[in-house]
Design an enzyme around this catalytic site. Structure first.
Site, PDB file in Angstrom:
ATOM      1  N   LYS A 174      36.903  66.363  30.829  1.00 35.70           N
ATOM      2  CA  LYS A 174      37.045  64.987  31.323  1.00 35.70           C
ATOM      3  C   LYS A 174      35.698  64.281  31.248  1.00 35.70           C
ATOM      4  O   LYS A 174      34.819  64.482  32.092  1.00 35.70           O
ATOM      5  CB  LYS A 174      37.554  64.940  32.759  1.00 35.70           C
ATOM      6  CG  LYS A 174      38.112  63.550  33.034  1.00 35.70           C
ATOM      7  CD  LYS A 174      37.932  63.057  34.429  1.00 35.70           C
ATOM      8  CE  LYS A 174      36.646  62.400  34.777  1.00 35.70           C
ATOM      9  NZ  LYS A 174      36.350  61.117  34.150  1.00 35.70           N
ATOM     10  N   GLU A 249      25.728  70.428  38.451  1.00 37.06           N
ATOM     11  CA  GLU A 249      24.446  69.790  38.100  1.00 37.06           C
ATOM     12  C   GLU A 249      24.470  68.410  38.730  1.00 37.06           C
ATOM     13  O   GLU A 249      25.168  67.515  38.240  1.00 37.06           O
ATOM     14  CB  GLU A 249      24.309  69.673  36.576  1.00 37.06           C
ATOM     15  CG  GLU A 249      24.430  70.979  35.818  1.00 37.06           C
ATOM     16  CD  GLU A 249      23.193  71.851  35.934  1.00 37.06           C
ATOM     17  OE1 GLU A 249      22.157  71.369  36.448  1.00 37.06           O
ATOM     18  OE2 GLU A 249      23.258  73.012  35.527  1.00 37.06           O
ATOM     19  N   CYS A 283      19.047  62.190  35.854  1.00 36.22           N
ATOM     20  CA  CYS A 283      19.022  62.986  37.089  1.00 36.22           C
ATOM     21  C   CYS A 283      17.617  63.482  37.393  1.00 36.22           C
ATOM     22  O   CYS A 283      17.264  63.689  38.536  1.00 36.22           O
ATOM     23  CB  CYS A 283      19.986  64.154  36.956  1.00 36.22           C
ATOM     24  SG  CYS A 283      19.686  65.147  35.486  1.00 36.22           S
ATOM     25  N   GLU A 384      18.737  58.768  45.792  1.00 32.77           N
ATOM     26  CA  GLU A 384      18.725  58.616  44.334  1.00 32.77           C
ATOM     27  C   GLU A 384      19.160  57.196  43.962  1.00 32.77           C
ATOM     28  O   GLU A 384      20.221  56.740  44.387  1.00 32.77           O
ATOM     29  CB  GLU A 384      19.687  59.623  43.697  1.00 32.77           C
ATOM     30  CG  GLU A 384      19.633  59.589  42.183  1.00 32.77           C
ATOM     31  CD  GLU A 384      20.612  60.553  41.535  1.00 32.77           C
ATOM     32  OE1 GLU A 384      21.770  60.619  41.982  1.00 32.77           O
ATOM     33  OE2 GLU A 384      20.209  61.230  40.574  1.00 32.77           O
TER      34      GLU A 384
HETATM   35  P1  NAD Z   1      29.933  60.644  39.316  1.00 33.45           P
HETATM   36  O1  NAD Z   1      29.791  61.829  40.203  1.00 33.45           O
HETATM   37  O2  NAD Z   1      30.449  59.397  39.888  1.00 33.45           O
HETATM   38  O3  NAD Z   1      30.898  60.998  38.082  1.00 33.45           O
HETATM   39  C1  NAD Z   1      30.681  62.156  37.290  1.00 33.45           C
HETATM   40  C2  NAD Z   1      32.018  62.594  36.722  1.00 33.45           C
HETATM   41  O4  NAD Z   1      32.852  63.020  37.804  1.00 33.45           O
HETATM   42  C3  NAD Z   1      32.777  61.476  36.014  1.00 33.45           C
HETATM   43  O5  NAD Z   1      33.461  61.997  34.906  1.00 33.45           O
HETATM   44  C4  NAD Z   1      33.761  61.031  37.089  1.00 33.45           C
HETATM   45  O6  NAD Z   1      34.910  60.395  36.569  1.00 33.45           O
HETATM   46  C5  NAD Z   1      34.097  62.364  37.739  1.00 33.45           C
HETATM   47  N1  NAD Z   1      34.659  62.263  39.093  1.00 33.45           N
HETATM   48  C6  NAD Z   1      34.495  61.261  39.991  1.00 33.45           C
HETATM   49  N2  NAD Z   1      35.207  61.523  41.110  1.00 33.45           N
HETATM   50  C7  NAD Z   1      35.821  62.712  40.916  1.00 33.45           C
HETATM   51  C8  NAD Z   1      36.690  63.525  41.707  1.00 33.45           C
HETATM   52  N3  NAD Z   1      37.073  63.165  42.928  1.00 33.45           N
HETATM   53  N4  NAD Z   1      37.124  64.700  41.202  1.00 33.45           N
HETATM   54  C9  NAD Z   1      36.726  65.115  39.977  1.00 33.45           C
HETATM   55  N5  NAD Z   1      35.930  64.372  39.169  1.00 33.45           N
HETATM   56  C10 NAD Z   1      35.461  63.194  39.639  1.00 33.45           C
HETATM   57  O7  NAD Z   1      28.503  60.436  38.623  1.00 33.45           O
HETATM   58  P2  NAD Z   1      28.078  59.332  37.579  1.00 33.45           P
HETATM   59  O8  NAD Z   1      27.886  58.047  38.294  1.00 33.45           O
HETATM   60  O9  NAD Z   1      28.986  59.357  36.397  1.00 33.45           O
HETATM   61  O10 NAD Z   1      26.683  59.938  37.101  1.00 33.45           O
HETATM   62  C11 NAD Z   1      25.515  59.789  37.837  1.00 33.45           C
HETATM   63  C12 NAD Z   1      25.213  61.030  38.656  1.00 33.45           C
HETATM   64  O11 NAD Z   1      25.163  62.185  37.822  1.00 33.45           O
HETATM   65  C13 NAD Z   1      23.840  60.944  39.286  1.00 33.45           C
HETATM   66  O12 NAD Z   1      23.890  61.384  40.623  1.00 33.45           O
HETATM   67  C14 NAD Z   1      23.009  61.892  38.450  1.00 33.45           C
HETATM   68  O13 NAD Z   1      21.888  62.408  39.109  1.00 33.45           O
HETATM   69  C15 NAD Z   1      24.011  62.941  38.111  1.00 33.45           C
HETATM   70  N6  NAD Z   1      23.560  63.698  36.935  1.00 33.45           N
HETATM   71  C16 NAD Z   1      23.103  64.968  37.115  1.00 33.45           C
HETATM   72  C17 NAD Z   1      22.624  65.695  36.031  1.00 33.45           C
HETATM   73  C18 NAD Z   1      22.107  67.105  36.209  1.00 33.45           C
HETATM   74  O14 NAD Z   1      22.011  67.808  35.219  1.00 33.45           O
HETATM   75  N7  NAD Z   1      21.737  67.533  37.403  1.00 33.45           N
HETATM   76  C19 NAD Z   1      22.628  65.129  34.754  1.00 33.45           C
HETATM   77  C20 NAD Z   1      23.098  63.838  34.612  1.00 33.45           C
HETATM   78  C21 NAD Z   1      23.578  63.125  35.716  1.00 33.45           C
END
Ligand code: NAD
Length: 490
Positions: A174, A249, A283, A384
């Site tokens: 997804k 992550e 991130c 963040e």
């Molecule tokens: P997000 O958590 O909103 O979404 C990430 C993914 O999770 C998307 O595909 C989203 O549709 C899905 N998602 C959302 N709600 C869900 C649920 N209830 N159940 C299952 N899946 C769900 O994050 P974002 O806004 O897309 O990305 C930004 C975040 O990602 C930041 O906090 C960033 O730090 C983190 N990030 C971490 C890393 C790492 O390697 N540590 C790398 C890149 C981004």
């Protein structure tokens, strides 16, 4: 408007069953693609088909070098379409073209690396403690799920798909709702490379619908998640219901430390790259810079000169260093944080607003922003932002510095700029982060495991052992005794 793009579900290229939606180019808000969102029924179909395909295609039973051959072909397929993929990713999330080219190259390298790991990883014969031979074997977990964010789609997707395929798993994917196309293109490339139908499905759509259905599906045996900490915690709670392993992550608020003896030109370049590349939508963005009081003013002067020179603009231009933020909603969130920083007593040294001019009018642009005068305890220094906003903080006492760096719920990454290796070792050992960069920042290697501590996540991606995250261990005991077991016969 072009026709909606299809996705790969249960071995068929088709539209998902949910409503049609569009994605936008962050540079000017124009429509990039339209496609249908998946539903929970699509998830079930994909997972059931993956379970069948695992057995019918003998995917896990292929010789390791045969599966490795397919991974090599995926790497080649990515390289052959490299420029096209880089341009697609630029349109999806507005990253500058130079950056998206690097992400595509890293995705190809990830498949190449896991192809090598696939055919060289060894099961073990363990030292026997009786009249038997003991072995520890790794078996694929089965059908696994991957959920990814929008900021670096092709790289974070390759980091999950490559080790899962290498291990012999099937994967239901997804991608983020707003950046679905890299996962769809990876599925095209994987299918062409010889991954059997049904082994990969890509289900775009909302996390609360599609992601949730994947996590809860009884046949899903593992979740590889990259995204925000709150969502990751929710996934962990659901995973506990079926004792399902996860790798998470998550977010970060990474400190960069500039010591009194640092090479200031190197440190300035590293801090600029650490926070402003990818428009800070990273991130591992180095969003808190702790600068030794003895060099604070000079560092600040050089940092401001460097910031003024950054080229913010059209992501398709080779010269651009910072593109727009991913969308207007995210820019509004960054703006709220900057306002919060001001309300908390901070002063803007640079940026703190949108760039002016026709080029920027339709896009979600925001200037690289530096704020000083805040304590580390301020919300702007603790939470963040995921945008181009740097908090600049002076330090003088090392113990106090370490306490401040570690006084944060996150523990993803950190940077140290010093000429003294003993200082670097001492500080680096004390920092509670999954990665420490010394005299460099935001450098990556697929052969080095990556992940966080504290609320930045659990588990590791990359590294040779990354494959083992998608396996379970099975122990074999081979009896070698000529006579019956003594307990029953004595
Ligand atoms: P997000 O958590 O909103 O979404 C990430 C993914 O999770 C998307 O595909 C989203 O549709 C899905 N998602 C959302 N709600 C869900 C649920 N209830 N159940 C299952 N899946 C769900 O994050 P974002 O806004 O897309 O990305 C930004 C975040 O990602 C930041 O906090 C960033 O730090 C983190 N990030 C971490 C890393 C790492 O390697 N540590 C790398 C890149 C981004």
């Amino acid at each position: 408007m072009t026709a909606p793009i299809e996705t790969l579900i249960a071995g068929q290229w088709r539209h998902a069953s949910g409503p049609e939606y569009t994605t936008e180019y962050p540079h000017d808000g124009s429509t990039v693609a339209s496609l249908h969102a998946a539903t929970a029924a699509d998830v079930d179909e994909a997972v059931q088909a993956a379970e069948v395909a695992r057995h019918r295609s003998n995917w896990a039973g292929l010789k390791r070098h045969e599966r490795a051959g397919i991974l090599h072909r995926i790497a080649t397929g990515i390289r052959e379409r490299g420029e096209e993929l880089a341009q697609l990713q630029r349109l999806d999330n507005g990253k500058p073209i130079k950056e998206t080219r690097a992400l595509v190259a890293s995705a190809a390298g990830t498949f190449q690396f896991f192809a090598a790991a696939c055919e060289t990883w060894e099961d073990q014969v363990t030292p026997a403690r009786g009249d038997f031979l003991t072995m520890s074997l790794h078996e694929p977990l089965g059908v696994v799920g991957a959920i990814t964010p929008w900021n670096s789609p092709i790289a974070s997707e390759a980091q999950k798909l490559a080790p899962a395929l290498a291990a012999g798993c099937a994967m239901v994917f997804k991608p983020a709702e707003i950046t679905p196309r890299m996962a769809i293109e990876l599925a095209h490339i994987a299918q062409k490379a010889g991954v059997p139908d049904g082994i990969i499905s890509v289900l775009p759509g909302k996390g609360s619908v599609v992601g949730d259905a994947i996590v809860k599906h009884p046949l899903i045996k593992r979740i590889a998640f990259t995204g925000g900490t709150n969502v990751g915690m929710g996934i962990q709670r659901l995973a506990a219901e079926k004792l399902m392993p996860t790798s998470l992550e998550l977010g970060g608020k990474s400190p960069t430390i500039v010591c009194a003896d640092a090479d200031l030109d190197h440190a300035v370049a590293g801090v600029l790259y650490g926070i402003f590349s990818s428009s800070g939508e990273s991130c591992i963005a180095g969003s808190r810079a702790f600068v030794h009081a003895s060099v604070y003013d000079e560092f600040k002067r050089r940092l401001l000169v460097g910031t003024q020179k950054l080229r913010v603009g059209d992501p398709s231009s080779e010269a651009t260093q910072m593109g727009p933020l991913v969308n207007l909603g995210h820019r509004a969130s960054v703006e709220r944080y900057v306002q919060l920083g001001l309300d908390e007593g901070g002063q803007v040294l640079s940026g703190g607003k949108r760039p002016q001019g026709a080029l920027y009018d339709q896009g979600s642009y925001y200037l690289p922003t530096i704020i000083e005068g805040l304590p580390n305890s301020a919300r702007m220094c603790q939470e963040e932002i995921f945008g181009p906003v740097l908090a600049l903080l002076p330090w003088s006492d090392e113990a106090d510095l370490l306490a401040q760096c570690n006084d944060n719920v996150y523990g993803l990454a950190s940077g140290i700029w010093t000429r003294d290796y003993k200082t670097a070792w001492r500080i680096g050992s004390a920092l509670q982060t999954g990665t420490v960069w010394v005299n460099t920042y935001k450098m990556f290697s697929v052969s080095t495991p990556f992940g966080g501590v504290k609320l930045s996540g659990t588990g590791r991606e990359k590294g040779r052992l990354g494959i083992l995250e998608y396996t379970t261990q099975k122990s074999f005991y081979w009896g070698l005794n000529d006579s019956p077991m003594p307990w029953a016969t004595s």
